[in-house]
Motif scaffolding. Structure first.
Motif, PDB file in Angstrom:
ATOM      1  N   SER A 183      -2.193  36.972  27.887  1.00 23.85           N
ATOM      2  CA  SER A 183      -1.968  38.380  27.575  1.00 23.85           C
ATOM      3  C   SER A 183      -0.632  38.834  28.141  1.00 23.85           C
ATOM      4  N   GLN A 184      -0.339  38.392  29.361  1.00 22.35           N
ATOM      5  CA  GLN A 184       0.917  38.790  29.981  1.00 22.35           C
ATOM      6  C   GLN A 184       2.113  38.206  29.245  1.00 22.35           C
ATOM      7  N   VAL A 189      -5.577  36.022  31.032  1.00 25.06           N
ATOM      8  CA  VAL A 189      -4.680  37.058  31.552  1.00 25.06           C
ATOM      9  C   VAL A 189      -3.225  36.601  31.427  1.00 25.06           C
ATOM     10  N   ALA A 247      -3.032  42.241  36.421  1.00 22.34           N
ATOM     11  CA  ALA A 247      -2.122  41.200  36.919  1.00 22.34           C
ATOM     12  C   ALA A 247      -2.463  40.809  38.335  1.00 22.34           C
ATOM     13  N   THR A 248      -2.174  39.569  38.663  1.00 20.59           N
ATOM     14  CA  THR A 248      -2.105  39.177  40.062  1.00 20.59           C
ATOM     15  C   THR A 248      -0.728  38.531  40.204  1.00 20.59           C
ATOM     16  N   SER A 280     -12.253  38.274  33.439  1.00 16.55           N
ATOM     17  CA  SER A 280     -11.176  37.627  32.692  1.00 16.55           C
ATOM     18  C   SER A 280     -10.757  36.360  33.404  1.00 16.55           C
ATOM     19  N   SER A 281     -10.530  35.313  32.653  1.00 13.99           N
ATOM     20  CA  SER A 281     -10.070  34.074  33.272  1.00 13.99           C
ATOM     21  C   SER A 281      -8.563  34.165  33.463  1.00 13.99           C
ATOM     22  N   LEU A 282      -8.063  33.368  34.385  1.00 15.50           N
ATOM     23  CA  LEU A 282      -6.633  33.357  34.667  1.00 15.50           C
ATOM     24  C   LEU A 282      -5.844  33.039  33.407  1.00 15.50           C
TER      25      LEU A 282
END
Lengths: 123, 295, 242
Positions: free
Chosen positions: C14-15, C11, C95-96, C6-8
């Protein structure tokens, strides 16, 4: 059959013995496909790798053979081989017990052989 | 490729080290049991692998990368534990609905069916669930993500007997249908033994052993017999447990080795133990067990 | 073994989608608080004359104090989403810390837009209220159509200012999560700095000496981005589910 996880007998050995029983009872005929490791795993609720070990034992004893991509099959002479093996095992176990007991009672090898001869003549 | 590779990993909290010199690798797509007593460091290790906390020293790699703050690792791994939380304003149904956006292999049908099987309420809030229901929901969530590295930290805490059996069965069936690496920690080895391929035994933050289930079962044996004989048979060997049975006989748990053949020939009663007992004896502090307290 | 990549960007998106859905509880409280705040915080200034025994009272009010109120609201919302519950929720999914912080800043921007626009239009709400419920004869005020460009810029400026306030709450919250003593230490340092001349000079340069609203807005955006970036850096040390 339910797997006994508490028993001192490893699960894969129990699997192997169950398969042997099934072959003796002719649930699996010669050259017929047996359950795969995954089917065994679902059947007995165990890890497929454990089931695979059980199958491997039988392959090593030549009662099963592997057809690449198709699965495990019963060897042509499997039933006979298993019965023979069982017979030998039981006998071997009995002999071991006798030898151990003889050792405990300090009976020498010659005395033991004499006993066997005597027994044979009497029966 | 190694799914997980830990080299001399340590993690400390204030004065003590929760983990020390942890080195092990997880390969392929196996179900590994992370076994240890309470406080052994299992949860800490899992949190490090999931990228939730940082380790102090050593090297950790999951899918060949450092899991902390790593998008790829986060997308392909999941840790299910009792601290897993979800927003309060979402119902269980909405939580399950949000998942496919994040997890590309999410199986909505599996999630929905398990949900209905365990009779959970779609309109409930996560924080209002009972302990057992929460564990069940978290388990459903974890299984449905189909993450390549799925980790469970004591997942059945609070679940009743029936739910536990069902959970293990569901785990096994989904693993067979969709293989992945599963790391499941428990201090009830007897319950999960049949599922495991490998065991990673941890005690006081250190790795005690990492072997297949069968190798663990054959690691130690129990010998019982007259005190003098048993002491002779086990002389110089690694003893894990020793108990005087009735003043005349000794029960000893010792590391399995070839010297015991002699004992066998002399008629010693030698038995293998269930894996859970093996792990118990290998992680006990004293050789006498709890009986020592009552001496 | 199949690993999804997944690319940043994806993500973060999505978040953001997830948070906008999940923070709905927060949004409802926000609406209610905003309404209450706006209604109660409007100040009145009166002037009156009387001619030939007819007295005219002129009551004026503006939404300025309402704006101060929603600014405080922005700070507290920014602070709220740095609390443990909200942070931990992110990690139940993919998540990061970087993606969470970016997503949070976007969500705060969305909230700022919403609050900014509704605050600006609250003047109409007041007009309706006063038309029906007070004994004023005339209720008049400027409308958007009088000067659309200026109105738009005012709204934009309000939004950006609200975003900045929320970022202040955000970094305060992040710092507090990291180390409570450090948080208070920083507060003390800031308060002390504020009393020095340099601070006043800097504040003047930033806020006052602007040739146009656009330049002011750009500066505020820059400051806000800097604050969020600093928060991201700080949050890197924060553990989850510890």
């Amino acid at each position: 059959m339910i797997i006994n996880t508490d028993s001192t007998k490893p699960i894969y050995v129990q699997i192997a013995e169950w398969l042997e029983n099934e072959i003796i009872a002719e649930c699996f005929m010669a050259d017929e496909k047996v359950y795969s490791q995954y089917q065994l795993a679902e059947l007995f609720n165990i890890n497929p790798a454990t089931a695979a070990k059980g199958l491997t034992i039988l392959v090593e004893e030549m009662t099963l053979y592997k057809k690449r991509g198709l699965g495990m099959f019963v060897a042509p002479e499997a039933k006979m081989m298993i019965l023979e093996k069982r017979r030998n095992e039981t006998l071997t176990k009995m002999v071991t017990d006798i030898v151990l007991e003889a050792k405990r009672l300090s009976v020498t090898k010659e005395e033991l052989i004499q006993l066997i001869h005597k027994c044979e003549e009497e029966i | 490729m190694n799914v997980v590779n830990c080299q001399k990993v340590s993690k400390g909290f204030q004065r003590t080290n929760a983990l020390e010199d942890i080195t092990f690798q997880l390969t392929d797509q196996k179900i590994t049991g992370l076994i240890g007593r309470n406080g052994a460091g299992k949860s800490t290790l899992l949190k490090i692998l999931a990228g939730l906390t940082k380790h102090k020293s050593g090297e950790v790699s999951v899918f060949s990368e450092n899991p902390y703050n790593n998008l790829m690792v986060s997308a392909n791994s999941i840790l299910v534990d009792d601290q897993m939380t979800f927003p309060d304003s979402l119902t269980l149904e909405e939580i399950l609905g949000s998942a496919p956006d994040f997890y590309k292999r999410w199986d909505a049908q599996l999630a929905s069916r398990l949900f209905q099987y365990f009779m959970l309420d779609f309109k409930q809030q996560h924080s209002k669930l009972s302990k057992g229901s929460k564990a069940t929901f978290n388990m459903i969530f974890g299984l449905s993500t189909r993450c390549e590295l799925t980790m469970f930290d004591e997942p059945t805490n609070g679940m009743d007997e029936a739910a536990r059996t069902d959970f293990y069965r569901a785990l096994l069936k989904d693993y067979i249908a969709h293989p992945r690496s599963i790391l499941i920690s428990s201090h009830h080895l007897t319950e999960i033994e049949h599922l495991l391929e490998d065991i990673l035994l941890i005690h006081q933050g250190k790795v005690v052993l990492h072997q297949s289930l069968d190798e663990v079962k054959e690691y130690v044996v129990a010998i019982q017999g007259p005190i003098i004989d048993v002491e002779r048979w086990t002389e110089g060997q690694e003893i894990f447990h020793s108990k005087n049975v009735d003043g005349q006989r000794l029960y000893v748990v010792v590391k399995n080795n070839s010297k015991l053949e002699r004992a066998r020939l002399e008629g010693a009663v030698i038995q293998t133990l269930p894996a859970s007992e093996v792990c118990m004896y290998m992680t006990s502090e004293t050789k006498g067990g709890i009986d020592d307290v009552f001496k | 073994m199949f690993l999804s990549n997944s690319s940043l960007m994806s993500v973060v998106l999505s978040q953001v989608r997830f948070k906008l859905n999940a923070y709905s509880g927060l949004v409802y409280s926000l609406i209610i608080l905003q309404l209450i705040g706006l209604l109660f915080s409007t100040g009145w200034s009166s002037s009156g004359t009387s001619i030939n025994n007819i007295s005219i009272n002129l009551n004026t009010s503006s939404i300025d104090s309402g704006f101060i109120f929603v600014s405080l609201l922005a700070i507290s919302v920014g602070n709220l989403i740095t609390t443990r519950a909200y942070r931990y929720d992110d990690f139940s999914f993919v998540a990061t810390r970087l993606s969470s912080n970016i997503a949070n800043s976007i969500v705060l921007l969305v909230f700022s837009c919403y609050v900014g626009i509704t605050t600006y239009f609250s003047v109409y709400l007041m007009r309706i209220f006063f038309t029906f419920y007070s004994n004023n004869v005339f209720v008049e005020g400027p409308t958007i159509l009088d000067d659309p460009m200026n109105s738009l810029l005012t709204v934009l400026a309000m939004i950006i200012f609200l975003w900045m306030f929320s970022s202040i709450g955000y970094i305060a919250g992040t710092l507090f999560q990291l180390h409570k003593l450090l948080f208070f230490g920083v507060i003390v340092i800031i308060v002390m700095l504020m009393m020095t001349g340099t601070w006043i000079r800097i504040s003047e340069t930033i806020f006052v000496e602007n040739s146009s609203l656009l330049i002011l807005t750009s500066k505020i955006i820059g400051i806000t981005l800097l604050i969020f970036a600093t928060s991201t850096a700080i949050s890197n040390c924060l553990g989850v589910r510890t």
